[in-house]
Design a protein around this motif. Structure first.
Motif, mmCIF file in Angstrom:
data_model
loop_
_atom_site.group_PDB
_atom_site.id
_atom_site.type_symbol
_atom_site.label_atom_id
_atom_site.label_comp_id
_atom_site.label_asym_id
_atom_site.label_seq_id
_atom_site.Cartn_x
_atom_site.Cartn_y
_atom_site.Cartn_z
ATOM 1 N N ASP A 149 0.841 -1.194 0.000
ATOM 2 C CA ASP A 149 0.000 0.000 0.000
ATOM 3 C C ASP A 149 0.876 1.245 0.000
ATOM 4 O O ASP A 149 1.674 1.450 0.921
ATOM 5 N N PRO A 150 0.767 2.117 -1.026
ATOM 6 C CA PRO A 150 1.614 3.314 -1.060
ATOM 7 C C PRO A 150 1.355 4.279 0.086
ATOM 8 O O PRO A 150 2.174 5.165 0.347
ATOM 9 N N ASP A 151 0.231 4.113 0.800
ATOM 10 C CA ASP A 151 -0.062 4.971 1.952
ATOM 11 C C ASP A 151 0.611 4.487 3.228
ATOM 12 O O ASP A 151 0.576 5.176 4.245
ATOM 13 N N HIS A 152 1.208 3.295 3.205
ATOM 14 C CA HIS A 152 1.863 2.763 4.394
ATOM 15 C C HIS A 152 3.259 3.371 4.556
ATOM 16 O O HIS A 152 3.875 3.798 3.575
ATOM 17 N N PRO A 153 3.783 3.407 5.785
ATOM 18 C CA PRO A 153 5.115 3.976 6.012
ATOM 19 C C PRO A 153 6.196 3.239 5.230
ATOM 20 O O PRO A 153 6.117 2.025 5.022
ATOM 21 N N ALA A 154 7.210 3.996 4.807
ATOM 22 C CA ALA A 154 8.287 3.416 4.010
ATOM 23 C C ALA A 154 8.991 2.292 4.757
ATOM 24 O O ALA A 154 9.385 1.275 4.152
ATOM 25 N N GLU A 155 9.157 2.446 6.074
ATOM 26 C CA GLU A 155 9.849 1.419 6.856
ATOM 27 C C GLU A 155 9.080 0.108 6.846
ATOM 28 O O GLU A 155 9.672 -0.976 6.748
#
Length: 669
Positions: A149-155
């Motif tokens: 999901d692109p809305d999730h944090p990068a980490e």
């Protein structure tokens, strides 16, 4: 002999219930008399007739569904109705033939990269036609997709890429910017014109037993866990729901869920394997419920989690607009007893079905048809779909009689493969099936249920700490593990509170020299938005009982722990914003520096604020309310002319943030 008399209150028990109790007592005595050394775990309550009723008759769901991979079902549908609309997105219409060609073209590119059966392929894309083309293309190449999901944090995305050992990720549009570094190969889902042409289909080489997708869910150990599901399991679910709900050509179903939530597959693939159309809505449109209703005016089928469905029903009653809806589906979380009646009132004539199912059981396992008046007792989840078996068992697997609570165990082809690279956890939750053929397995759901007299099931709660928040599974242990990674946290606990209006919310209680806002920023770097508590309450120490255990009852409500007296509004515009917040949140006092989400606000409650304030500024969008989250910030934005210098507003926000940083916020700030 032994004679027993049972006295009971007729106002509390039916005579049939008492007769069952006496029969169970007699059954226990018979077994003990036959073998005084019999372990308690092997003493059953059921005689042969009752066992046949709750084990066999309630699970007589055998169907002869073809075990065909879903991309093959879609390709066959594309051959039957090539020019029919498959995807609707804004003003763009994608036909079945066009979607199939794009999926085939992507499959050829992926095969050239070595993608084949059992290859896990990441997928990071917005809610556009390219997203569906990518899912189908990955399957046609033989791979299994894993949503990022692109809305999730990068980490979090980086951890999933590493944990699943993804060598290839498909992306589209601006979602590519969310990808973590280190992905070996990135493939764009947007295809050059020369690729969008007729070509021989790619032979995927997959069977019903091959992996179709991996969905990561919250994990109690502090890290998410990947659930693997086979093609045959997904095909069975789609065939069963198509039969149960009569989906047909000409139907339109909006896709409201995120692709990282497995119910999205029900919202998209059920129409696409039935000749119907899927209407794709951007996330902002989903949260702006009036816009959702406007854009989905042609929908005949609609699914939503309870929190969103309540807002949809509310908006529909207020608008009174005509609809084409003939079936409504609500699930993903415990359905409030009053919600079906609200849905029946808002959408008269439309059938309502309560859905139930865990990710490990391939999305859905059962459904309960709601009467036309919307009245339900308790929390019914109905009866199983085709080929699904549902057993109510005690802790060692003995089937329970009707009326007695137990854990729900799921059997049939919908039982997933297990947890990705977690054999011990897989063995704990996916157990041998004593009721089915040799080699079959059951999934232990951890859900507490009971069977009603008519054979249907009623949901009673969880047997562990797992909760659902707006349809998403959340393990408080994962949030607590993330909090403990902050150096200022000595101890912590995360609980779900029901004192927030509109829906339940997560609240974190922390002991240590920590700042609540700093803790939330720390969590946002690791966790998706739905897992970040709406309030962090910092205490000197967590309350304990006399024997040293956590005293959950003594945990204060977040509002009572705020500390400083809220600063009242200073002008008419701030007063209007504070009033709107107070009405939606049920708060008696709202200060100009209070944060909407820290007071218990959610994305769905924010819509209600939007509906109260949108006349104050013509270009106001729901996304603006996510950006300006204090009364002071939002009032400044509402009062600023759209052509004003943006620096003035930025300065106002900077001053507000500086004031908050100087304060030690003891809760929810």
């Amino acid at each position: 002999g032994l004679r027993a008399v049972l006295e009971y209150s007729r106002s509390l028990f039916e005579p049939a219930t008492i007769r069952r109790m006496l029969a169970h007592l007699a059954r226990v005595l018979e077994q003990v008399a036959e073998d005084a050394e019999l372990p308690l775990s092997r003493i059953g309550l059921l005689d042969g007739a009752e066992r046949a009723r709750v084990v066999d008759a309630c699970n007589a769901t055998e169907r002869a569904y073809p075990a065909v991979p879903v991309h093959a079902l879609f390709a066959e549908q594309a051959r039957r109705t090539p020019h029919a609309p498959a995807l609707l997105h804004g003003g763009r219409v994608t036909t079945y033939a066009a979607l199939d060609r794009r999926a085939e073209a992507l499959a050829r590119r992926l095969r050239a990269l070595g993608v084949g059966p059992e290859t896990r392929v990441g997928l990071c894309a917005e809610r556009t036609p390219e997203l569906l083309a990518a899912v189908l293309g990955i399957w046609k190449a033989g791979g299994a997709y894993l949503p990022l999901d692109p809305d999730h944090p990068a980490e979090r995305l980086a951890w999933m890429v590493s944990d699943a050992r993804l060598a290839v990720v498909v992306t589209a549009g601006s979602a590519a910017d969310a990808l973590p570094r280190g992905v070996a190969t990135v493939v764009r889902a947007e295809l050059p014109a020369e690729d969008d042409a007729e070509a021989p289909p790619v032979a995927s080489g997959v069977s019903a037993d091959n992996l179709a997708y991996v969905i990561y869910t919250s994990g109690s150990t502090g890290r998410p866990k990947g659930v693997g599901v086979q093609h045959g399991s997904l095909a069975n679910l789609l065939a069963a729901t198509r039969e149960a709900f009569g989906v047909r050509e000409g139907d339109v179903m909006p896709a409201l869920a995120s692709c990282s939530f497995d119910i999205w597959l029900f919202e998209t693939l059920l129409p696409l394997t039935s000749g119907a159309a899927v209407r794709l809505l951007d996330r902002e449109r989903v949260l702006d419920v009036p816009s959702l209703l406007d854009e989905a005016a042609d929908a005949t089928l609609l699914h939503a989690v309870p929190a969103l469905m309540r807002e949809v029903a509310r908006a529909q009653r207020e608008s009174g607009r005509p609809t084409r809806l003939r079936r409504l589906f609500v699930g993903g979380d415990r359905v409030p007893a009053e919600l079906p009646a609200e849905m029946a009132d808002a959408f008269p004539g439309a059938e309502t079905h309560v859905l139930y199912g865990p990710t490990e059981g391939t999305i859905l396992a059962s459904a309960h048809p709601v009467p036309a008046d919307g009245r339900v007792e308790g929390h019914p989840i109905g009866t199983p779909f085709g080929n699904v078996c549902l057993y109510v068992c005690d802790r060692v697997g003995n089937p329970q009689p009707a009326g007695l609570p137990g854990e729900l165990w799921i059997g049939g082809p919908g039982v997933g493969r297990g947890y990705l690279d977690r054999p011990a956890l897989t063995a704990e939750r996916f157990v041998p099936d004593p009721f089915g053929p040799a080699g079959s397995r059951l999934y232990r759901t951890g859900d507490r249920v009971r069977r009603r007299a008519d054979g249907s099931l009623e949901y009673l709660g969880r047997l562990d700490a797992q909760v659902k928040v707006r349809g998403f599974r959340v393990e408080p242990g994962e949030i607590e593990a993330a909090l403990r990674r902050h150096p200022a946290v000595r101890e912590c606990v995360v609980v779900v509170r029901d004192d927030a209006p509109g829906e339940r919310r997560l609240v974190a209680y922390v002991a240590g020299e920590a700042d609540a806002e700093a803790l939330k920023q720390h969590l946002r770097r690791e966790l998706p938005d739905y897992m970040v508590p709406s309030a962090c309450v910092v205490l000197d120490a967590l309350p304990t009982t006399p024997n040293g255990k956590l005293d959950r009852r003594a945990l204060p409500a977040p509002e009572t722990a705020r500390g400083a007296e809220p600063l009242p509004p200073r002008d008419a515009l701030e007063a209007r914003v504070a009033e709107a917040w107070g009405e939606v949140l049920g708060a008696a006092r709202v200060g100009v520096h209070d944060n909407f989400f820290d007071l218990g606000g959610t994305s769905l409650l924010l819509y209600r604020v939007y509906s109260r304030l949108r006349e104050l500024r013509a270009d106001l969008r729901v996304v603006d309310l996510f950006r300006y989250t204090t009364v002071e910030e939002l009032a400044a934005y509402l009062g600023a002319d759209a052509a004003d210098d943006a620096a003035e507003l930025a300065e106002s926000r900077a001053r507000a943030q500086e004031r908050r940083a100087r304060r030690r916020v003891r809760g929810g700030a």
